[in-house]
Write an enzyme that holds these catalytic residues in place. Sequence first.
Site, PDB file in Angstrom:
ATOM      1  N   GLU A  73       4.523  19.607   9.934  1.00 51.60           N
ATOM      2  CA  GLU A  73       4.588  19.937   8.510  1.00 51.60           C
ATOM      3  C   GLU A  73       3.780  18.942   7.672  1.00 51.60           C
ATOM      4  O   GLU A  73       3.068  19.326   6.743  1.00 51.60           O
ATOM      5  CB  GLU A  73       6.062  19.991   8.050  1.00 51.60           C
ATOM      6  CG  GLU A  73       6.277  20.322   6.584  1.00 51.60           C
ATOM      7  CD  GLU A  73       5.718  21.681   6.144  1.00 51.60           C
ATOM      8  OE1 GLU A  73       5.255  22.455   6.997  1.00 51.60           O
ATOM      9  OE2 GLU A  73       5.717  21.928   4.932  1.00 51.60           O
TER      10      GLU A  73
ATOM     11  N   ARG B  71       9.116  31.203 -14.284  1.00 51.94           N
ATOM     12  CA  ARG B  71      10.237  30.811 -13.428  1.00 51.94           C
ATOM     13  C   ARG B  71      10.497  31.847 -12.333  1.00 51.94           C
ATOM     14  O   ARG B  71      11.229  31.572 -11.393  1.00 51.94           O
ATOM     15  CB  ARG B  71      11.515  30.649 -14.275  1.00 51.94           C
ATOM     16  CG  ARG B  71      11.407  29.547 -15.299  1.00 51.94           C
ATOM     17  CD  ARG B  71      12.520  29.651 -16.330  1.00 51.94           C
ATOM     18  NE  ARG B  71      13.806  29.297 -15.802  1.00 51.94           N
ATOM     19  CZ  ARG B  71      14.284  28.071 -15.709  1.00 51.94           C
ATOM     20  NH1 ARG B  71      13.540  27.059 -16.111  1.00 51.94           N
ATOM     21  NH2 ARG B  71      15.473  27.830 -15.239  1.00 51.94           N
TER      22      ARG B  71
ATOM     23  N   ASN C  27      22.356  31.303 -15.950  1.00 51.10           N
ATOM     24  CA  ASN C  27      21.406  30.758 -14.977  1.00 51.10           C
ATOM     25  C   ASN C  27      22.188  29.796 -14.100  1.00 51.10           C
ATOM     26  O   ASN C  27      22.875  28.917 -14.621  1.00 51.10           O
ATOM     27  CB  ASN C  27      20.271  30.036 -15.734  1.00 51.10           C
ATOM     28  CG  ASN C  27      19.373  29.233 -14.819  1.00 51.10           C
ATOM     29  OD1 ASN C  27      19.337  29.460 -13.614  1.00 51.10           O
ATOM     30  ND2 ASN C  27      18.662  28.282 -15.392  1.00 51.10           N
ATOM     31  N   GLY C  28      22.112  29.980 -12.772  1.00 49.74           N
ATOM     32  CA  GLY C  28      22.849  29.094 -11.865  1.00 49.74           C
ATOM     33  C   GLY C  28      23.616  29.924 -10.843  1.00 49.74           C
ATOM     34  O   GLY C  28      23.363  31.118 -10.693  1.00 49.74           O
TER      35      GLY C  28
ATOM     36  N   CYS D 211      16.594  32.099 -12.822  1.00 48.91           N
ATOM     37  CA  CYS D 211      16.779  32.878 -14.042  1.00 48.91           C
ATOM     38  C   CYS D 211      16.355  32.090 -15.265  1.00 48.91           C
ATOM     39  O   CYS D 211      16.289  30.866 -15.245  1.00 48.91           O
ATOM     40  CB  CYS D 211      18.249  33.231 -14.199  1.00 48.91           C
ATOM     41  SG  CYS D 211      18.931  33.992 -12.739  1.00 48.91           S
TER      42      CYS D 211
ATOM     43  N   LYS E 239       0.001  32.797  -1.909  1.00 50.37           N
ATOM     44  CA  LYS E 239       1.414  32.415  -1.806  1.00 50.37           C
ATOM     45  C   LYS E 239       2.157  33.339  -0.846  1.00 50.37           C
ATOM     46  O   LYS E 239       3.042  32.917  -0.132  1.00 50.37           O
ATOM     47  CB  LYS E 239       2.060  32.459  -3.195  1.00 50.37           C
ATOM     48  CG  LYS E 239       3.511  31.987  -3.217  1.00 50.37           C
ATOM     49  CD  LYS E 239       3.624  30.509  -2.914  1.00 50.37           C
ATOM     50  CE  LYS E 239       5.061  30.059  -2.758  1.00 50.37           C
ATOM     51  NZ  LYS E 239       5.168  28.812  -1.977  1.00 50.37           N
TER      52      LYS E 239
ATOM     53  N   HIS F 147      -4.125  13.012  26.347  1.00 54.56           N
ATOM     54  CA  HIS F 147      -4.688  14.036  27.236  1.00 54.56           C
ATOM     55  C   HIS F 147      -5.908  14.709  26.617  1.00 54.56           C
ATOM     56  O   HIS F 147      -6.208  15.853  26.910  1.00 54.56           O
ATOM     57  CB  HIS F 147      -3.610  15.057  27.611  1.00 54.56           C
ATOM     58  CG  HIS F 147      -2.492  14.429  28.394  1.00 54.56           C
ATOM     59  ND1 HIS F 147      -2.632  14.053  29.718  1.00 54.56           N
ATOM     60  CD2 HIS F 147      -1.250  14.034  28.013  1.00 54.56           C
ATOM     61  CE1 HIS F 147      -1.504  13.485  30.125  1.00 54.56           C
ATOM     62  NE2 HIS F 147      -0.662  13.457  29.103  1.00 54.56           N
TER      63      HIS F 147
ATOM     64  N   TRP G 250      16.498  36.230 -11.630  1.00 52.67           N
ATOM     65  CA  TRP G 250      15.937  36.061 -10.292  1.00 52.67           C
ATOM     66  C   TRP G 250      17.126  36.205  -9.365  1.00 52.67           C
ATOM     67  O   TRP G 250      17.975  35.325  -9.291  1.00 52.67           O
ATOM     68  CB  TRP G 250      15.281  34.688 -10.178  1.00 52.67           C
ATOM     69  CG  TRP G 250      14.384  34.579  -8.994  1.00 52.67           C
ATOM     70  CD1 TRP G 250      13.121  35.092  -8.872  1.00 52.67           C
ATOM     71  CD2 TRP G 250      14.668  33.921  -7.768  1.00 52.67           C
ATOM     72  NE1 TRP G 250      12.630  34.795  -7.630  1.00 52.67           N
ATOM     73  CE2 TRP G 250      13.537  34.085  -6.934  1.00 52.67           C
ATOM     74  CE3 TRP G 250      15.762  33.222  -7.268  1.00 52.67           C
ATOM     75  CZ2 TRP G 250      13.472  33.574  -5.646  1.00 52.67           C
ATOM     76  CZ3 TRP G 250      15.705  32.713  -5.988  1.00 52.67           C
ATOM     77  CH2 TRP G 250      14.563  32.882  -5.197  1.00 52.67           C
TER      78      TRP G 250
ATOM     79  N   GLU H 168      -3.787  21.567   3.833  1.00 55.85           N
ATOM     80  CA  GLU H 168      -3.901  22.728   2.950  1.00 55.85           C
ATOM     81  C   GLU H 168      -4.173  22.349   1.501  1.00 55.85           C
ATOM     82  O   GLU H 168      -4.866  23.083   0.808  1.00 55.85           O
ATOM     83  CB  GLU H 168      -2.688  23.650   3.066  1.00 55.85           C
ATOM     84  CG  GLU H 168      -1.400  23.096   2.516  1.00 55.85           C
ATOM     85  CD  GLU H 168      -0.236  24.077   2.652  1.00 55.85           C
ATOM     86  OE1 GLU H 168      -0.439  25.273   2.531  1.00 55.85           O
ATOM     87  OE2 GLU H 168       0.887  23.592   2.877  1.00 55.85           O
TER      88      GLU H 168
ATOM     89  N   LYS I 122       0.714  20.129   5.297  1.00 62.23           N
ATOM     90  CA  LYS I 122       0.714  19.867   3.857  1.00 62.23           C
ATOM     91  C   LYS I 122      -0.587  19.181   3.455  1.00 62.23           C
ATOM     92  O   LYS I 122      -1.226  19.545   2.475  1.00 62.23           O
ATOM     93  CB  LYS I 122       1.881  18.947   3.450  1.00 62.23           C
ATOM     94  CG  LYS I 122       3.227  19.530   3.233  1.00 62.23           C
ATOM     95  CD  LYS I 122       3.402  20.422   2.052  1.00 62.23           C
ATOM     96  CE  LYS I 122       3.017  21.830   2.339  1.00 62.23           C
ATOM     97  NZ  LYS I 122       3.952  22.684   3.033  1.00 62.23           N
TER      98      LYS I 122
HETATM   99  C1  F6R Z   1       2.431  26.229   3.689  1.00 56.87           C
HETATM  100  C2  F6R Z   1       3.005  27.534   3.398  1.00 56.87           C
HETATM  101  C3  F6R Z   1       2.812  28.605   4.419  1.00 56.87           C
HETATM  102  C4  F6R Z   1       4.054  29.503   4.496  1.00 56.87           C
HETATM  103  C5  F6R Z   1       3.761  30.703   5.387  1.00 56.87           C
HETATM  104  C6  F6R Z   1       4.958  31.608   5.519  1.00 56.87           C
HETATM  105  O1  F6R Z   1       2.695  25.319   2.668  1.00 56.87           O
HETATM  106  O2  F6R Z   1       3.576  27.757   2.367  1.00 56.87           O
HETATM  107  O3  F6R Z   1       2.491  28.098   5.662  1.00 56.87           O
HETATM  108  O4  F6R Z   1       5.118  28.745   4.982  1.00 56.87           O
HETATM  109  O5  F6R Z   1       2.692  31.441   4.858  1.00 56.87           O
HETATM  110  O6  F6R Z   1       5.317  32.132   4.296  1.00 56.87           O
HETATM  111  P1  F6R Z   1       6.753  32.724   4.049  1.00 56.87           P
HETATM  112  O7  F6R Z   1       7.722  31.617   4.185  1.00 56.87           O
HETATM  113  O8  F6R Z   1       6.701  33.303   2.667  1.00 56.87           O
HETATM  114  O9  F6R Z   1       6.981  33.768   5.106  1.00 56.87           O
END
Ligand code: F6R
Length: 610
Positions: free
Chosen positions: A483, A27, A101-102, A2, A605, A506, A75, A490, A487
Amino acid sequence: MCGIVGYTGKEQAAPILLDGLDKLEYRGYDSAGVAVYDGEKIQWMKARGRLKILREMTHDGQILPGTCGIGHTRWATHGIPSNENAHPHFNETGTIAVVHNGIIENFQKLRNRLAEKGYTFASDTDTEVVAHLLDYYYKDEKDPLRAILRTMNRVEGSYALGIIFQDHPGQLYAVRKDSPLITGKAADGNLIASDVPAILKYTRDVYFIQNEEIVCMDADSLRFYNVDGEQIEKESVTIQWDVTAAEKAGYEHFMLKEIYEQPRAVIDTLNPRIRDGKIEIEELGMTDEEIRALRKIYIVACGSAYHTGVVAKYVFEELARIPTETDLASEFRYRNPILDEGTLVIVVSQSGETADTLAALREAKKQGIRVLGIVNVVGSSIAREADDVMYTWAGPEIAVATTKAYSTQLIAEYLLAIRFAQARGTVSEAEVDEMLAELRRLPEHIELLLGNKERIQRFANRYIAARDVFFIGRGIDYAISLEGSLKLKEVSYIHSEAYAAGELKHGTISLIEDGTLVAAVLTQEDLYKKMISNMVEVKTRGAFLLAVTNVGNTEVEKTADYVIYIPETHKYFTASLAVIPLQLFAYYVAIGKGCDVDKPRNLAKSVTVE
Ligand code: F6R
């Protein structure tokens, strides 16, 4: 997360409030509202959806007269995004208005108490209890500051509050604990906000409000008080940043800001679910008997969310002794999985909108299987369609590459695994206490790792020209490697793969050449020796070895070329710590290469297509 703003001065307040809310849009929010004292009473307007709707309803604020008011972008946390749940919230007579907010962690208890005293509620929010508590104490004290102080004594959790009282025209109050709040002194009035961009147009002279400090302002003066109600002096700071930099709170990128928000995000996800030393997951909606009847868990997700499921598989199986399968949502939905009575499907998603995850959820529900969603965005499709929802309180994630959502998903899964183990009697109370104590320590351990960023940055700078990087680990460390590798690739566009360390020989080991960077994750003590053997295998073929391991495992220095130590924690929770240096490594390699870290090429995203 928020956003709050407030203004009291000589100008019309509403347009200034809307202007400030515009600057806090980054935000993330799902509804907005403003309340203004018009010279007679407090008037307000709220709207679900974009700020544009509130602007249209209020004619850019023009139809709300008055020079003192508060505004909010919400939010959603407690309660779906709706007009009723949008802020401001009020006491029953509408004479006290509050924006927040919180998260008020003990809101349910307070709500029950207030209901017993005859208070009625118009929303599902945690914030509304603050408005009623203020009312309760104001009736007794007849003094806003005293009412605020007494309210602070009752609420637990995090808050930044903006408050106006109809009986005190032109006065604006604000207080914070663990949520950001600033105040600024402008030429024709004073302002409050969650963040600097909201007020930069009016002033660069800003006071940063510290925890449990209260500010009381009118058009001409600003006064600060401590938690004992004593007046205190504060120094203002002159802001030099521009608006874009200010949105990132001084961080160069959202990704780095979000990496740094992880201790707070972990606290917000964890604390509301530990009460008096016990796990309470109210939203789980399963009785102990139902938990005991579970025969199989599927954890279904995509990308990083799937990676948290790979960690969780180990924890659920070892701790709760429930066979657990972690599946990619895009595979699960088409492979006709065996789902029968006694199966629980857990879907994990930051956005709550990922098409494959949503389809997997629908598939499970179609077969009559109970689905639990672990979701960050309140009111998202997955949150609405799952039978039960456990929210991660990471706040909005803006960088495409997830960091803080990943960390909070892990926390939700650990809590579930412990809760299931308790119900099934596969863990002793002493072990639960020990695990909860370790979970509570995670935020400070993460802080410690973040404090070490220069060392990782220096190391990352040596690898900006790398062609391939391999991540290896066993068990939970394999899950962490997945992971770390994602990271890196990407955000930096460097080819990277994660391998179960025993599997490398293998086939994939043929890719190791002189100088190839191999990051070995070894946080599981019982697997140290096996891991060292795998590290030696790649080292003898020329690999440069980075090791991420537990503090004290100095033995690894004999094999690794560079070692990053993580603080000691419970063996199930090491992913929460080992991922931090790997996130920082990916970030620094990417910026070293000049990549657009917040918006990597070809990525979105929220992936709403299959
Ligand atoms: C990687 C990343 C993606 C998401 C994936 C699932 O940094 O952000 O691999 O984890 O697209 O997205 P959500 O969690 O929104 O279902």
